[in-house]
Design a protein around this motif. Structure first.
Motif, mmCIF file in Angstrom:
data_model
loop_
_atom_site.group_PDB
_atom_site.id
_atom_site.type_symbol
_atom_site.label_atom_id
_atom_site.label_comp_id
_atom_site.label_asym_id
_atom_site.label_seq_id
_atom_site.Cartn_x
_atom_site.Cartn_y
_atom_site.Cartn_z
ATOM 1 N N VAL A 62 0.857 -1.173 0.000
ATOM 2 C CA VAL A 62 0.000 0.000 0.000
ATOM 3 C C VAL A 62 0.898 1.229 0.000
ATOM 4 O O VAL A 62 1.869 1.298 0.770
ATOM 5 N N THR A 139 -9.830 10.325 -0.333
ATOM 6 C CA THR A 139 -8.375 10.476 -0.307
ATOM 7 C C THR A 139 -7.773 9.511 -1.324
ATOM 8 O O THR A 139 -8.099 8.324 -1.314
ATOM 9 N N GLN A 141 -5.524 6.886 -2.901
ATOM 10 C CA GLN A 141 -4.723 5.796 -2.349
ATOM 11 C C GLN A 141 -4.317 4.881 -3.493
ATOM 12 O O GLN A 141 -4.945 4.889 -4.549
#
Length: 153
Positions: A62, A139, A141
């Motif tokens: 991630v 947001t 990501q």
């Protein structure tokens, strides 16, 4: 097709006999001379894989975070008669586009999945692959999966 269409296979006849004139002593152009080099290159090229693919991913990273083990799978399939490609996962099928030329490796595919999630898959010549999700639900990501793919064709 004439020799003029393939200048790198053409003899320098213009220099000897003037533009557009044929040397009467020259042998007629053979099919091999016209097309043989291209056929030879194609015959010697390594076999290239095309759809369908099945891919398994064992690591997930991630953006801005750590990497961890994963068990994620995806298939690239042509699910209709028009050649439309799809990513198929456990959660369903998503229309996809091949971004690379046909029958060329590495190959890259892209799709816009559910909820505007952008998906990109790249398969390398050695069958290693990465699959990236770009998530835009407030947001931004990103998550990238690392694994391998197998040709099902």
């Amino acid at each position: 097709m004439t020799d003029r269409a393939i200048p790198y296979l053409m003899k320098d006849e213009d220099a000897v006999h003037g533009p557009g004139r044929v040397n009467p002593d020259a042998a007629p152009a053979s099919s091999f001379r016209k097309y043989g080099i291209a056929a030879l290159i194609l015959a010697l090229a390594p076999a290239v894989q095309a759809e369908p693919w099945t891919c398994g991913f064992t690591a997930e990273c991630v953006a801005g975070g750590a990497c961890s083990n994963a068990a994620f799978g995806i298939e690239v399939i042509a699910a209709d008669h028009e050649g439309q490609l799809f990513f198929r996962t456990a959660s369903g099928a998503t229309p996809a586009l091949r971004l690379s030329a046909p029958d060329v490796l590495p190959v890259t595919y892209a799709a816009v999945g559910r909820n505007g999630i952008a998906e990109m898959l790249t398969i390398e010549q050695d069958a290693t692959a990465l699959f990236t999700l770009h998530i835009f639900d407030g947001t931004a990501q990103a998550a990238t999966y690392f694994g391998t793919c197998e040709d099902l064709g």
